[in-house]
Design a protein around this motif. Sequence first.
Motif, PDB file in Angstrom:
ATOM      1  N   PHE A 102       0.850  -1.200   0.000  1.00 38.73           N
ATOM      2  CA  PHE A 102       0.000   0.000   0.000  1.00 38.73           C
ATOM      3  C   PHE A 102       0.880   1.243   0.000  1.00 38.73           C
ATOM      4  CE2 PHE A 102      -0.391  -2.481   4.030  1.00 38.73           C
ATOM      5  CZ  PHE A 102       0.754  -1.991   4.606  1.00 38.73           C
ATOM      6  N   GLU A 103       0.266   2.353  -0.228  1.00 37.74           N
ATOM      7  CA  GLU A 103       0.951   3.645  -0.167  1.00 37.74           C
ATOM      8  C   GLU A 103       1.287   3.952   1.294  1.00 37.74           C
ATOM      9  OE1 GLU A 103       1.942   7.518  -1.881  1.00 37.74           O
ATOM     10  OE2 GLU A 103       1.588   5.531  -2.751  1.00 37.74           O
ATOM     11  N   LEU A 104       2.498   4.437   1.544  1.00 39.44           N
ATOM     12  CA  LEU A 104       2.841   4.834   2.913  1.00 39.44           C
ATOM     13  C   LEU A 104       2.037   6.064   3.319  1.00 39.44           C
ATOM     14  CD1 LEU A 104       6.748   4.586   2.826  1.00 39.44           C
ATOM     15  CD2 LEU A 104       5.146   2.958   3.848  1.00 39.44           C
ATOM     16  N   THR A 105       1.723   6.152   4.588  1.00 39.87           N
ATOM     17  CA  THR A 105       1.071   7.388   5.033  1.00 39.87           C
ATOM     18  C   THR A 105       2.121   8.492   5.089  1.00 39.87           C
ATOM     19  OG1 THR A 105       1.508   6.981   7.380  1.00 39.87           O
ATOM     20  CG2 THR A 105      -0.553   6.116   6.492  1.00 39.87           C
ATOM     21  N   GLN A 107       4.377   8.034   8.004  1.00 38.24           N
ATOM     22  CA  GLN A 107       5.371   6.969   7.820  1.00 38.24           C
ATOM     23  C   GLN A 107       6.538   7.470   6.964  1.00 38.24           C
ATOM     24  OE1 GLN A 107       2.578   4.049   6.315  1.00 38.24           O
ATOM     25  NE2 GLN A 107       3.021   2.633   7.998  1.00 38.24           N
ATOM     26  N   ASP A 125       0.479   5.369  17.735  1.00 40.38           N
ATOM     27  CA  ASP A 125      -0.646   4.676  18.320  1.00 40.38           C
ATOM     28  C   ASP A 125      -0.776   3.287  17.695  1.00 40.38           C
ATOM     29  OD1 ASP A 125      -2.725   4.530  20.090  1.00 40.38           O
ATOM     30  OD2 ASP A 125      -3.545   6.484  19.501  1.00 40.38           O
ATOM     31  N   VAL A 126      -1.484   2.408  18.389  1.00 38.86           N
ATOM     32  CA  VAL A 126      -1.692   1.076  17.845  1.00 38.86           C
ATOM     33  C   VAL A 126      -2.285   1.167  16.447  1.00 38.86           C
ATOM     34  CG1 VAL A 126      -1.877  -0.499  19.790  1.00 38.86           C
ATOM     35  CG2 VAL A 126      -3.706   1.115  19.365  1.00 38.86           C
ATOM     36  N   GLY A 127      -1.756   0.353  15.555  1.00 33.77           N
ATOM     37  CA  GLY A 127      -2.286   0.319  14.202  1.00 33.77           C
ATOM     38  C   GLY A 127      -1.758   1.403  13.282  1.00 33.77           C
ATOM     39  N   THR A 129       5.457  -1.371  12.210  1.00 36.74           N
ATOM     40  CA  THR A 129       6.206  -2.546  11.767  1.00 36.74           C
ATOM     41  C   THR A 129       6.838  -2.315  10.403  1.00 36.74           C
ATOM     42  OG1 THR A 129       4.475  -3.800  12.848  1.00 36.74           O
ATOM     43  CG2 THR A 129       6.058  -5.047  11.567  1.00 36.74           C
ATOM     44  N   PRO A 141      -3.357   4.704   8.960  1.00 36.06           N
ATOM     45  CA  PRO A 141      -3.569   4.401   7.538  1.00 36.06           C
ATOM     46  C   PRO A 141      -4.991   4.779   7.134  1.00 36.06           C
ATOM     47  CG  PRO A 141      -2.461   2.570   8.598  1.00 36.06           C
ATOM     48  CD  PRO A 141      -2.809   3.550   9.680  1.00 36.06           C
ATOM     49  N   ARG A 180      -9.612   3.939   8.036  1.00 39.35           N
ATOM     50  CA  ARG A 180      -9.987   3.405   9.350  1.00 39.35           C
ATOM     51  C   ARG A 180     -11.087   4.259   9.964  1.00 39.35           C
ATOM     52  NH1 ARG A 180      -4.872   1.194  11.157  1.00 39.35           N
ATOM     53  NH2 ARG A 180      -4.417  -0.290   9.510  1.00 39.35           N
ATOM     54  N   ASP A 217      -2.513  -8.635  15.578  1.00 42.27           N
ATOM     55  CA  ASP A 217      -3.154  -7.979  14.452  1.00 42.27           C
ATOM     56  C   ASP A 217      -4.120  -8.922  13.738  1.00 42.27           C
ATOM     57  OD1 ASP A 217      -3.790  -6.184  12.538  1.00 42.27           O
ATOM     58  OD2 ASP A 217      -1.933  -6.410  11.387  1.00 42.27           O
TER      59      ASP A 217
HETATM   60  P1  ADP Z   1       1.497  -0.888  14.875  1.00 41.32           P
HETATM   61  O1  ADP Z   1       2.646  -1.830  15.079  1.00 41.32           O
HETATM   62  O2  ADP Z   1       1.939   0.530  14.730  1.00 41.32           O
HETATM   63  O3  ADP Z   1       0.419  -1.050  15.873  1.00 41.32           O
HETATM   64  P2  ADP Z   1       1.197  -2.302  12.435  1.00 41.32           P
HETATM   65  O4  ADP Z   1       2.540  -2.039  11.908  1.00 41.32           O
HETATM   66  O5  ADP Z   1       0.945  -3.637  13.031  1.00 41.32           O
HETATM   67  O6  ADP Z   1       0.818  -1.200  13.479  1.00 41.32           O
HETATM   68  O7  ADP Z   1       0.151  -1.973  11.303  1.00 41.32           O
HETATM   69  C1  ADP Z   1      -1.214  -2.185  11.491  1.00 41.32           C
HETATM   70  C2  ADP Z   1      -1.867  -2.620  10.207  1.00 41.32           C
HETATM   71  O8  ADP Z   1      -1.886  -1.560   9.275  1.00 41.32           O
HETATM   72  C3  ADP Z   1      -1.160  -3.760   9.539  1.00 41.32           C
HETATM   73  O9  ADP Z   1      -2.135  -4.660   9.078  1.00 41.32           O
HETATM   74  C4  ADP Z   1      -0.412  -3.098   8.390  1.00 41.32           C
HETATM   75  O10 ADP Z   1      -0.218  -3.981   7.330  1.00 41.32           O
HETATM   76  C5  ADP Z   1      -1.337  -1.970   8.030  1.00 41.32           C
HETATM   77  N1  ADP Z   1      -0.668  -0.798   7.459  1.00 41.32           N
HETATM   78  C6  ADP Z   1       0.527  -0.277   7.820  1.00 41.32           C
HETATM   79  N2  ADP Z   1       0.841   0.803   7.084  1.00 41.32           N
HETATM   80  C7  ADP Z   1      -0.193   0.995   6.215  1.00 41.32           C
HETATM   81  C8  ADP Z   1      -0.469   1.936   5.178  1.00 41.32           C
HETATM   82  N3  ADP Z   1       0.372   2.944   4.910  1.00 41.32           N
HETATM   83  N4  ADP Z   1      -1.628   1.812   4.505  1.00 41.32           N
HETATM   84  C9  ADP Z   1      -2.484   0.810   4.805  1.00 41.32           C
HETATM   85  N5  ADP Z   1      -2.288  -0.115   5.743  1.00 41.32           N
HETATM   86  C10 ADP Z   1      -1.152  -0.040   6.469  1.00 41.32           C
END
Ligand code: ADP
Length: 701
Positions: free
Chosen positions: A268-271, A274, A298-300, A304, A450, A453, A557
């Motif tokens: 996917f496209e980075l935010t 990010q 924050d979570v999500g 990673t 992302p 949501r 996740d």
């Molecule tokens: P964190 O560790 O910050 O809680 P994660 O890295 O586990 O979050 O990411 C949460 C979810 O969002 C994962 O399923 C990941 O694949 C997805 N994700 C991460 N970056 C993006 C993005 N830029 N666009 C869409 N989905 C994303």
Amino acid sequence: MPDLLDNDIQYMQGVGPKRAELLNNELNIKTFGDLLFYFPYKYIDRTKFYRINEIRSNLPYIQVRGQIISLQSIGARHKKRLVAEFTDGTGTIELVWFQGVNWIKDTLKPGVDYIAFGKPSKYGLKINLIHPDLEEASKYEAQLSSSLQAYYSTTEKLKKSYVTSRTIQKLITNLFKNFKIEVRETLPEYLMNKLRLLALNESLRQIHFPTSPDLLSKAQFRLKFEELFYIQLNILKQKFTRENYIDGFVFHKVGDYFNRFYSNKLPFELTGAQKRVIKEIRKDLGSGKQMNRLLQGDVGSGKTLVALMAMLIAMDNEFQACLMAPTEILAMQHYTTITEMTEGLDINVKLLTGSSRKSERDIIHEELTGGTLHILIGTHALIEETVQFNNLGLVIIDEQHRFGVAQRAKLWKKNVQPPHVLVMTATPIPRTLAMTLYGDLDVSVINELPPGRKPIKTIHFTDSKRLRVHGFMKQQITEGRQIFIVYPLIQESEKMDYKDLEDGYFSIKQAFPSPQYAVSIVHGKLKTEDKDFEMERFRSGKTHIMVATTVIEVGVDIPNASVMIIESAERFGLSQLHQLRGRVGRGADQSYCILMTSNRLTDEAKQRIKTMVDTNDGFEIAEVDLKLRGPGDIEGTQQSGMPFELKIANLGRDGQILQYARDTVMDILEDDPLLDDAKNNILKQQLKKLVKGGFNWSEIS
Ligand code: ADP
Ligand code: MG
């Protein structure tokens, strides 16, 4: 000159070996100096008297002046209590004692004016003061040097040995009166003048025996400032030293690994956030200085992915990287995600945890030292002595709040030259706490989720609404969603908690019978294989409901899970509730967090629940948490290496003083990074003393 402050507390009049041991164990007071620096937790204006007919039982404390008109011991031998009827002419209250009845009875004199002080409670129609402070008015007035009386916290054990706030105050009086205690100034004169700070000696006197509210607040300011100042000096001096005198590996290029991933594999496209953070990291890695960065998000928020991209840069520069997670479940999940994402890129990724087999370990050790292993993911097992790298260039630590500062340090000692370090946390840390705990780190924040949501809806239900909740769950399952139900497990060993969990599981199984519904259960007592098996069943959608303890708290996740039900939510801390809630809301569907509580909640619990219902903002929640509980109790801070306790400053309330202290330290260090200037000699000496005294909680060298 032997320092009077180092004298053992047991040699003070009125203490002795037994009380000394108690003071030591309960309050950590070993010496005269410790006593001097044991500060009051509140002050009460003792010139204010209530009239008895004005007293309500909800007042926090009252002071009345009057006489005892009758005295009675009531009840049989061990249940005996002493009740004194006390009047000031406007009404009567009862003074009540349960202990020392005979002795107290003999000392009380009817017809004499007394000052009684205590917390009012209601017993039948009467207002009671249980175990009041009672003193003859004439003596009381003779000794009153200050209208603001200091109160010191004690413990039950101390009170049983008759060491009350009063006792502590007497001991401190003794320090000033009989020992004429004087302390050396611990801040340089130029600072004192510039910041108009009250001298240390005067501050100590005022903090224990304030002569006016104004001087008291000056004393408080000085002592809080100093406390925060030295913590900042310690942490920032190390940061300056590291930045100026320790070389970091230079990762000068972004190469094939990174580029191939970026153009072919990125799903996917980075935010924007990010992208910004990756730029910040990239800059650190190329700077020639060792990176020490905290990544908050924050979570999500997609940390990673950021971690992975940083690791790819390390590999492009022929370095190894490792990623450490706090639990096996999480390490495993990172392993799965990262292997999937890097498939076809010729990257050797391995997983090392406490339950890795010997044969796997051997392979890992060999590949690590041989340099053919690129990325090692694991738990605490990574820190073990036996794990040696060929050229470790980057260490990433996920969910920092579970790891101690000391553990962080161990990882960077895995190389002669310290690797770059990225610490990731999903627990938003209030600014003040971050400055104190991670003040040596640079900070990046992912402040954007992302796209797509939907904010999680949080609802509070009491136990009586359980059927409605079941109805809602069934409806969600029909729509294809999955559900978490989490039970508190404060202590893994507590039988009670497991009973709650097992009862809960049982009743859920009844309300959601198979074969129509399938329910998983996961908790800390399960074997790893069973845990993994259940997690996998849930992840792959074979089960609809996952009943669990907080083992699922961090990082797990499962995008299809859209409902998080938290049982006995009042038993969780705010940051933990927020973490749990973050397990849902990862997919595109509307997600829900349901907080189940009993009907009777403390005010604090009510506020926690309300905060959760009102906001999804982790930082806001963290601030409330800090205010409600104080930093010592903030989830994870004990483990995360805040081994010093603040004596007077409060990170929830003294944010401005902290910022002021930090700015002051920066100015000083920019001028004189090693504190070699004569005018800063006091700072150097005092810092050395504090560090030697165990305040050196940060092992960064
Ligand atoms: P964190 O560790 O910050 O809680 P994660 O890295 O586990 O979050 O990411 C949460 C979810 O969002 C994962 O399923 C990941 O694949 C997805 N994700 C991460 N970056 C993006 C993005 N830029 N666009 C869409 N989905 C994303
Ligand atoms: Mg994560």
